[in-house]
Design an enzyme around this catalytic site. Sequence first.
Site, PDB file in Angstrom:
ATOM      1  N   PRO A  50       0.795  -1.231   0.000  1.00  0.00           N
ATOM      2  CA  PRO A  50       0.000   0.000   0.000  1.00  0.00           C
ATOM      3  C   PRO A  50       0.826   1.279   0.000  1.00  0.00           C
ATOM      4  O   PRO A  50       1.855   1.375   0.667  1.00  0.00           O
ATOM      5  CB  PRO A  50      -0.822  -0.104   1.290  1.00  0.00           C
ATOM      6  CG  PRO A  50      -0.124  -1.114   2.127  1.00  0.00           C
ATOM      7  CD  PRO A  50       0.512  -2.073   1.167  1.00  0.00           C
ATOM      8  N   ASN A  51       0.337   2.220  -0.766  1.00  0.00           N
ATOM      9  CA  ASN A  51       0.877   3.581  -0.884  1.00  0.00           C
ATOM     10  C   ASN A  51       2.181   3.657  -1.677  1.00  0.00           C
ATOM     11  O   ASN A  51       2.658   4.756  -1.965  1.00  0.00           O
ATOM     12  CB  ASN A  51       1.069   4.223   0.513  1.00  0.00           C
ATOM     13  CG  ASN A  51      -0.231   4.296   1.274  1.00  0.00           C
ATOM     14  OD1 ASN A  51      -1.226   4.821   0.757  1.00  0.00           O
ATOM     15  ND2 ASN A  51      -0.273   3.749   2.469  1.00  0.00           N
TER      16      ASN A  51
ATOM     17  N   ARG B  60       5.069  10.693  -2.801  1.00  0.00           N
ATOM     18  CA  ARG B  60       4.720  10.485  -1.398  1.00  0.00           C
ATOM     19  C   ARG B  60       5.929  10.815  -0.506  1.00  0.00           C
ATOM     20  O   ARG B  60       6.992  10.208  -0.665  1.00  0.00           O
ATOM     21  CB  ARG B  60       4.353   9.000  -1.226  1.00  0.00           C
ATOM     22  CG  ARG B  60       4.202   8.554   0.173  1.00  0.00           C
ATOM     23  CD  ARG B  60       4.239   7.029   0.282  1.00  0.00           C
ATOM     24  NE  ARG B  60       3.970   6.622   1.640  1.00  0.00           N
ATOM     25  CZ  ARG B  60       4.192   5.409   2.113  1.00  0.00           C
ATOM     26  NH1 ARG B  60       4.672   4.472   1.313  1.00  0.00           N
ATOM     27  NH2 ARG B  60       3.930   5.130   3.350  1.00  0.00           N
TER      28      ARG B  60
ATOM     29  N   TYR C 274      11.013   8.944   1.163  1.00  0.00           N
ATOM     30  CA  TYR C 274      11.028   7.875   0.155  1.00  0.00           C
ATOM     31  C   TYR C 274      11.681   8.277  -1.167  1.00  0.00           C
ATOM     32  O   TYR C 274      11.742   7.459  -2.086  1.00  0.00           O
ATOM     33  CB  TYR C 274       9.593   7.394  -0.103  1.00  0.00           C
ATOM     34  CG  TYR C 274       8.937   6.815   1.135  1.00  0.00           C
ATOM     35  CD1 TYR C 274       9.401   5.632   1.694  1.00  0.00           C
ATOM     36  CD2 TYR C 274       7.870   7.464   1.752  1.00  0.00           C
ATOM     37  CE1 TYR C 274       8.827   5.105   2.842  1.00  0.00           C
ATOM     38  CE2 TYR C 274       7.274   6.938   2.897  1.00  0.00           C
ATOM     39  CZ  TYR C 274       7.758   5.766   3.429  1.00  0.00           C
ATOM     40  OH  TYR C 274       7.196   5.230   4.571  1.00  0.00           O
TER      41      TYR C 274
ATOM     42  N   ASN D   9       8.064  -5.479  -0.525  1.00  0.00           N
ATOM     43  CA  ASN D   9       7.902  -4.318   0.345  1.00  0.00           C
ATOM     44  C   ASN D   9       6.411  -4.249   0.650  1.00  0.00           C
ATOM     45  O   ASN D   9       5.622  -3.776  -0.172  1.00  0.00           O
ATOM     46  CB  ASN D   9       8.383  -3.031  -0.328  1.00  0.00           C
ATOM     47  CG  ASN D   9       8.329  -1.849   0.639  1.00  0.00           C
ATOM     48  OD1 ASN D   9       7.711  -1.921   1.700  1.00  0.00           O
ATOM     49  ND2 ASN D   9       8.976  -0.755   0.275  1.00  0.00           N
TER      50      ASN D   9
ATOM     51  N   ALA E  12       2.875  -0.684   5.000  1.00  0.00           N
ATOM     52  CA  ALA E  12       2.367  -0.723   6.377  1.00  0.00           C
ATOM     53  C   ALA E  12       1.851  -2.107   6.779  1.00  0.00           C
ATOM     54  O   ALA E  12       1.812  -2.424   7.981  1.00  0.00           O
ATOM     55  CB  ALA E  12       1.262   0.317   6.543  1.00  0.00           C
TER      56      ALA E  12
ATOM     57  N   HIS F 218       3.733  -4.364   9.284  1.00  0.00           N
ATOM     58  CA  HIS F 218       3.652  -4.243  10.739  1.00  0.00           C
ATOM     59  C   HIS F 218       2.376  -4.851  11.311  1.00  0.00           C
ATOM     60  O   HIS F 218       2.197  -4.864  12.528  1.00  0.00           O
ATOM     61  CB  HIS F 218       3.746  -2.756  11.125  1.00  0.00           C
ATOM     62  CG  HIS F 218       4.841  -2.029  10.398  1.00  0.00           C
ATOM     63  ND1 HIS F 218       6.172  -2.364  10.530  1.00  0.00           N
ATOM     64  CD2 HIS F 218       4.811  -1.019   9.466  1.00  0.00           C
ATOM     65  CE1 HIS F 218       6.915  -1.574   9.753  1.00  0.00           C
ATOM     66  NE2 HIS F 218       6.111  -0.765   9.082  1.00  0.00           N
TER      67      HIS F 218
ATOM     68  N   ASP G  54       1.628 -15.746   6.806  1.00  0.00           N
ATOM     69  CA  ASP G  54       1.190 -17.110   6.486  1.00  0.00           C
ATOM     70  C   ASP G  54       1.346 -17.409   4.997  1.00  0.00           C
ATOM     71  O   ASP G  54       1.729 -18.524   4.620  1.00  0.00           O
ATOM     72  CB  ASP G  54      -0.265 -17.318   6.910  1.00  0.00           C
ATOM     73  CG  ASP G  54      -0.426 -17.428   8.424  1.00  0.00           C
ATOM     74  OD1 ASP G  54       0.595 -17.553   9.130  1.00  0.00           O
ATOM     75  OD2 ASP G  54      -1.579 -17.376   8.898  1.00  0.00           O
TER      76      ASP G  54
ATOM     77  N   GLU H 289      12.353  -9.383   2.580  1.00  0.00           N
ATOM     78  CA  GLU H 289      11.572  -8.217   3.019  1.00  0.00           C
ATOM     79  C   GLU H 289      12.407  -6.965   2.777  1.00  0.00           C
ATOM     80  O   GLU H 289      13.576  -6.923   3.159  1.00  0.00           O
ATOM     81  CB  GLU H 289      11.260  -8.358   4.507  1.00  0.00           C
ATOM     82  CG  GLU H 289      10.586  -7.135   5.112  1.00  0.00           C
ATOM     83  CD  GLU H 289      10.391  -7.260   6.626  1.00  0.00           C
ATOM     84  OE1 GLU H 289      10.452  -8.388   7.172  1.00  0.00           O
ATOM     85  OE2 GLU H 289      10.177  -6.215   7.258  1.00  0.00           O
TER      86      GLU H 289
ATOM     87  N   HIS I 269      12.563  -2.564   2.762  1.00  0.00           N
ATOM     88  CA  HIS I 269      12.024  -1.235   3.072  1.00  0.00           C
ATOM     89  C   HIS I 269      12.965  -0.181   2.525  1.00  0.00           C
ATOM     90  O   HIS I 269      14.194  -0.321   2.627  1.00  0.00           O
ATOM     91  CB  HIS I 269      11.847  -1.045   4.581  1.00  0.00           C
ATOM     92  CG  HIS I 269      10.937  -2.068   5.164  1.00  0.00           C
ATOM     93  ND1 HIS I 269       9.579  -2.033   4.983  1.00  0.00           N
ATOM     94  CD2 HIS I 269      11.212  -3.195   5.857  1.00  0.00           C
ATOM     95  CE1 HIS I 269       9.049  -3.097   5.561  1.00  0.00           C
ATOM     96  NE2 HIS I 269      10.011  -3.824   6.093  1.00  0.00           N
ATOM     97  N   ILE I 270      12.372   0.850   1.987  1.00  0.00           N
ATOM     98  CA  ILE I 270      13.152   1.964   1.441  1.00  0.00           C
ATOM     99  C   ILE I 270      13.798   2.749   2.588  1.00  0.00           C
ATOM    100  O   ILE I 270      14.977   3.073   2.560  1.00  0.00           O
ATOM    101  CB  ILE I 270      12.220   2.878   0.602  1.00  0.00           C
ATOM    102  CG1 ILE I 270      11.671   2.077  -0.587  1.00  0.00           C
ATOM    103  CG2 ILE I 270      12.935   4.144   0.163  1.00  0.00           C
ATOM    104  CD1 ILE I 270      10.466   2.718  -1.249  1.00  0.00           C
ATOM    105  N   SER I 271      12.990   3.041   3.594  1.00  0.00           N
ATOM    106  CA  SER I 271      13.484   3.792   4.749  1.00  0.00           C
ATOM    107  C   SER I 271      14.040   2.827   5.792  1.00  0.00           C
ATOM    108  O   SER I 271      13.740   1.623   5.758  1.00  0.00           O
ATOM    109  CB  SER I 271      12.341   4.620   5.352  1.00  0.00           C
ATOM    110  OG  SER I 271      11.318   3.761   5.832  1.00  0.00           O
TER     111      SER I 271
ATOM    112  N   ARG J 271      12.607   5.144  12.760  1.00  0.00           N
ATOM    113  CA  ARG J 271      11.336   5.870  12.655  1.00  0.00           C
ATOM    114  C   ARG J 271      10.431   5.544  13.853  1.00  0.00           C
ATOM    115  O   ARG J 271      10.903   5.077  14.871  1.00  0.00           O
ATOM    116  CB  ARG J 271      10.686   5.546  11.302  1.00  0.00           C
ATOM    117  CG  ARG J 271      11.591   5.929  10.124  1.00  0.00           C
ATOM    118  CD  ARG J 271      10.950   5.628   8.798  1.00  0.00           C
ATOM    119  NE  ARG J 271       9.738   6.417   8.603  1.00  0.00           N
ATOM    120  CZ  ARG J 271       8.823   6.162   7.665  1.00  0.00           C
ATOM    121  NH1 ARG J 271       9.006   5.149   6.831  1.00  0.00           N
ATOM    122  NH2 ARG J 271       7.745   6.909   7.566  1.00  0.00           N
TER     123      ARG J 271
ATOM    124  N   ARG K 235       6.785   1.082  13.670  1.00  0.00           N
ATOM    125  CA  ARG K 235       7.420   0.491  12.481  1.00  0.00           C
ATOM    126  C   ARG K 235       8.559  -0.452  12.845  1.00  0.00           C
ATOM    127  O   ARG K 235       9.180  -1.046  11.974  1.00  0.00           O
ATOM    128  CB  ARG K 235       7.977   1.587  11.567  1.00  0.00           C
ATOM    129  CG  ARG K 235       6.912   2.499  11.008  1.00  0.00           C
ATOM    130  CD  ARG K 235       7.495   3.486  10.007  1.00  0.00           C
ATOM    131  NE  ARG K 235       6.650   4.651   9.902  1.00  0.00           N
ATOM    132  CZ  ARG K 235       5.580   4.741   9.132  1.00  0.00           C
ATOM    133  NH1 ARG K 235       5.223   3.753   8.359  1.00  0.00           N
ATOM    134  NH2 ARG K 235       4.840   5.843   9.118  1.00  0.00           N
TER     135      ARG K 235
END
Length: 139
Positions: free
Chosen positions: A10-11, A18, A23, A72, A75, A78, A85, A96, A98-100, A105, A109
């Site tokens: 999402p996002n 954004r 990001y 990625n 949200a 988390h 699953d 997994e 993540h950009i940040s 943060r 997160r």
Amino acid sequence: MKRIQIINGPNLNLLGRREPGVYGSRSFEDYLQELRSRYPDVQLDYYQSNHEGDLIDCIHSCGFSADGIVLNAGAYTHTSVALHDALRAVSAPAVEVHISNVHQREEFRHHSMISAACRGVICGFGLDSYRLAIEALLA
Ligand code: DQA
């Protein structure tokens, strides 16, 4: 030819617009072109959805045939037991991403529901996190 499925949650369709301070200002589609030309011998498939069930469907449909998954989950990282699953249900190894650096943060997160179902985790290197994940899957 190796096949790696990149999945953005999402996002992440808004990358480039954004929160550019967090990001960056590059769209994922633009970055993907660079990735594809960097790995001409790897089939890099890309899927993005803002919907948890669609992300699960994508993991199911690629998870027995792809050589790896770069995820990625945004949200949902988390919160989502269902994504955990789904990753456990398939045979393809997942990284997994993540950009940040999520650990620098907000506290919410800091915990990932999906890390334990992944081969490894890469975060904090901007969009280069995706390339590092691909390198890890190809190694
Ligand atoms: C993110 C970090 C998540 O906490 C956040 O919800 C995102 C993006 C990242 O790439 O840094 O949507 O996964």
